[in-house]
Design an enzyme around this catalytic site. Structure first.
Site, PDB file in Angstrom:
ATOM      1  N   TRP A  48      13.915   2.141 -11.699  1.00  0.00           N
ATOM      2  CA  TRP A  48      13.842   3.199 -10.676  1.00  0.00           C
ATOM      3  C   TRP A  48      15.204   3.827 -10.422  1.00  0.00           C
ATOM      4  O   TRP A  48      15.306   5.038 -10.232  1.00  0.00           O
ATOM      5  CB  TRP A  48      13.193   2.676  -9.399  1.00  0.00           C
ATOM      6  CG  TRP A  48      11.801   2.201  -9.663  1.00  0.00           C
ATOM      7  CD1 TRP A  48      11.332   0.930  -9.592  1.00  0.00           C
ATOM      8  CD2 TRP A  48      10.694   3.004 -10.118  1.00  0.00           C
ATOM      9  NE1 TRP A  48      10.007   0.884  -9.959  1.00  0.00           N
ATOM     10  CE2 TRP A  48       9.595   2.139 -10.278  1.00  0.00           C
ATOM     11  CE3 TRP A  48      10.526   4.364 -10.394  1.00  0.00           C
ATOM     12  CZ2 TRP A  48       8.349   2.591 -10.702  1.00  0.00           C
ATOM     13  CZ3 TRP A  48       9.283   4.820 -10.815  1.00  0.00           C
ATOM     14  CH2 TRP A  48       8.211   3.933 -10.972  1.00  0.00           C
ATOM     15  N   ASP A  69      17.161   3.941  -2.023  1.00  0.00           N
ATOM     16  CA  ASP A  69      15.714   3.892  -2.234  1.00  0.00           C
ATOM     17  C   ASP A  69      15.244   2.559  -1.650  1.00  0.00           C
ATOM     18  O   ASP A  69      15.597   1.486  -2.153  1.00  0.00           O
ATOM     19  CB  ASP A  69      15.443   3.969  -3.748  1.00  0.00           C
ATOM     20  CG  ASP A  69      13.970   3.768  -4.111  1.00  0.00           C
ATOM     21  OD1 ASP A  69      13.165   3.432  -3.232  1.00  0.00           O
ATOM     22  OD2 ASP A  69      13.641   3.938  -5.309  1.00  0.00           O
ATOM     23  N   LYS A 120       3.744   0.521  -0.333  1.00  0.00           N
ATOM     24  CA  LYS A 120       3.903  -0.926  -0.497  1.00  0.00           C
ATOM     25  C   LYS A 120       3.822  -1.638   0.857  1.00  0.00           C
ATOM     26  O   LYS A 120       3.016  -2.532   1.050  1.00  0.00           O
ATOM     27  CB  LYS A 120       5.217  -1.239  -1.187  1.00  0.00           C
ATOM     28  CG  LYS A 120       5.281  -0.570  -2.556  1.00  0.00           C
ATOM     29  CD  LYS A 120       6.679  -0.521  -3.089  1.00  0.00           C
ATOM     30  CE  LYS A 120       6.823   0.437  -4.238  1.00  0.00           C
ATOM     31  NZ  LYS A 120       5.964   0.163  -5.385  1.00  0.00           N
TER      32      LYS A 120
HETATM   33  N1  PMP Z   1      11.371   3.394  -6.295  1.00  0.00           N
HETATM   34  C1  PMP Z   1      10.903   2.128  -6.288  1.00  0.00           C
HETATM   35  C2  PMP Z   1      11.831   1.035  -5.873  1.00  0.00           C
HETATM   36  C3  PMP Z   1       9.604   1.868  -6.664  1.00  0.00           C
HETATM   37  O1  PMP Z   1       9.142   0.613  -6.670  1.00  0.00           O
HETATM   38  C4  PMP Z   1       8.753   2.946  -7.034  1.00  0.00           C
HETATM   39  C5  PMP Z   1       7.299   2.765  -7.405  1.00  0.00           C
HETATM   40  N2  PMP Z   1       6.834   1.559  -7.644  1.00  0.00           N
HETATM   41  C6  PMP Z   1       9.291   4.235  -7.059  1.00  0.00           C
HETATM   42  C7  PMP Z   1      10.590   4.423  -6.655  1.00  0.00           C
HETATM   43  C8  PMP Z   1       8.455   5.422  -7.474  1.00  0.00           C
HETATM   44  O2  PMP Z   1       7.668   5.742  -6.408  1.00  0.00           O
HETATM   45  P1  PMP Z   1       6.447   6.773  -6.489  1.00  0.00           P
HETATM   46  O3  PMP Z   1       5.412   6.138  -7.331  1.00  0.00           O
HETATM   47  O4  PMP Z   1       6.080   6.888  -5.043  1.00  0.00           O
HETATM   48  O5  PMP Z   1       6.969   8.043  -7.043  1.00  0.00           O
END
Ligand code: PMP
Length: 361
Positions: free
Chosen positions: A102, A172, A196
């Protein structure tokens, strides 16, 4: 009705009292004769919901008054572009720490808009640790410094924040939001997908210091400009109404039933300890993360044998422990034990793992 223990990394379990309340109010929200799914986002009822949701979020997270809370769509992935478009506005430069997929995706997206300096990475060991940071590698003229606080896939978390001085820290917090108290004043901007720990999929939360809003790049689409949403109190266009409503119920649950984020942290520590203690002493299973960087939310583990991992996942699923297969880049298993996972769920998983170990080690 039989509900499973769902160890999904997201979307994930929601607290049962929240699901029940949403079910009770499904057809007729507080006597207005409509479901929240059906009502106008300009209605009196929804205005109450979004205001209550923001007020609760501010209270539970102890958000200072000089921060804006934005309820957006597009997932945290859209933030990977919104952050640079809005914040890379002085020197067109930002520092990133790469602690997993990520963070890597966020850095790659930011590089479309300006200069990205990779301060450190833990990719050399499949992101099983949080790299030690050396301040001499930080850019003195970065517009912001970016981290992914809890790394959902790899199960690592920052226990100590980088000291970035006057440079705004952007984090994030998708997979650790609401899991424990956080000092919002240490950050310039926090971004999170809500699916989550807070709500069903569809809501993205941005918590941003007011002085960082209003200097987006000229190319920034209206919908990607934080100012658009800050000026309109997240009602510039149709927000994800239902998800905001469920987030409000989850926040009420955290505040009234759990007793706030200090209590939430205690519960999460207690839950994670049962699993980590077992992993540390197991003859069959092994945690993949260095001890000092372990996450309270995502616990990856392996047996060291792919066939044995597959056998475990299959038998666990049959026994009602679902979505426990690890991410394809790590293999093995991953138990995501977010706020809504009850203590009993982790305890039963550990009992199941013990039994599996006796039969297979
Ligand atoms: N950042 C983290 C730490 C994640 O775990 C995730 C998705 N699992 C994301 C970003 C991406 O998020 P989204 O699917 O809402 O775009």
């Amino acid at each position: 009705m039989s509900r499973v223990y769902n160890f999904s990394a997201g979307p994930s379990m929601l607290p049962e009292p929240v699901l029940k309340k949403a079910a009770d109010e499904m057809l007729d929200y507080q006597g207005c004769g409509q479901s929240v799914m059906e009502m106008s986002h300009r209605s009196k009822q929804f205005d109450g919901i979004i205001k209550d949701c923001e007020a609760l979020l501010r209270e539970v997270m102890n958000i200072p008054d000089n921060y804006k809370v934005l309820f957006l769509q597009g997932g945290c992935s859209s933030q990977f572009a919104m952050v640079p478009m809005n914040l890379m506005n002085k020197n067109n430069k930002a520092d990133y720490v790469i602690t997993g997929q990520w963070a890597k995706k966020a850095a790659k997206e930011a590089a479309r808009y300006g200069e990205v300096n990779i301060v450190a990475s833990s990719e050399d060991k499949t992101f099983t640790y949080i790299p030690k940071l050396d301040k001499s590698t930080f850019s003195k003229d970065a517009d912001y410094f970016y981290i992914c606080m809890n790394n959902t896939i790899y199960g690592t978390v920052y226990h100590e924040l980088p000291d970035t001085g006057d440079i705004p820290l952007v984090a994030d917090i998708s997979s650790c939001i609401m899991s424990e108290p956080i000092d919002v004043s240490k950050f310039g901007c926090l971004i999170a997908g809500a699916q989550k720990n807070l709500a069903p999929a569809g809501l993205t939360i941005v918590i941003i210091r007011e002085d960082l809003i209003g200097n987006a790049m000229d190319i920034t689409p209206t919908m990607f400009n934080y100012k658009t949403h800050a000026d309109a109190n997240s009602l510039f266009n149709t927000p994800p109404c239902w998800t905001i409503y469920v987030a409000k119920l989850v926040l009420e649950w955290i505040k009234n039933e759990v007793g706030g984020l200090d209590k939430m942290k205690e519960l999460n520590e207690k839950k994670a300890k049962v699993l980590y203690d077992f992993l540390d002493n197991s003859k069959l299973f092994k945690g993949t993360v260095v001890k000092e960087d372990r996450s309270l939310m995502n616990v990856p583990f392996v047996t060291g044998d792919k066939d044995m991992d597959a056998k475990f996942v299959e038998e666990a699923t049959k026994a009602g422990f679902v979505n426990i297969k690890g991410h394809r880049t790590v293999g093995g298993m991953r138990a995501s034990i977010y706020n809504a996972m009850p203590y009993e769920g982790v305890e039963k998983l550990v009992e199941f793992m013990k039994k599996f170990e006796e039969e297979n080690a």
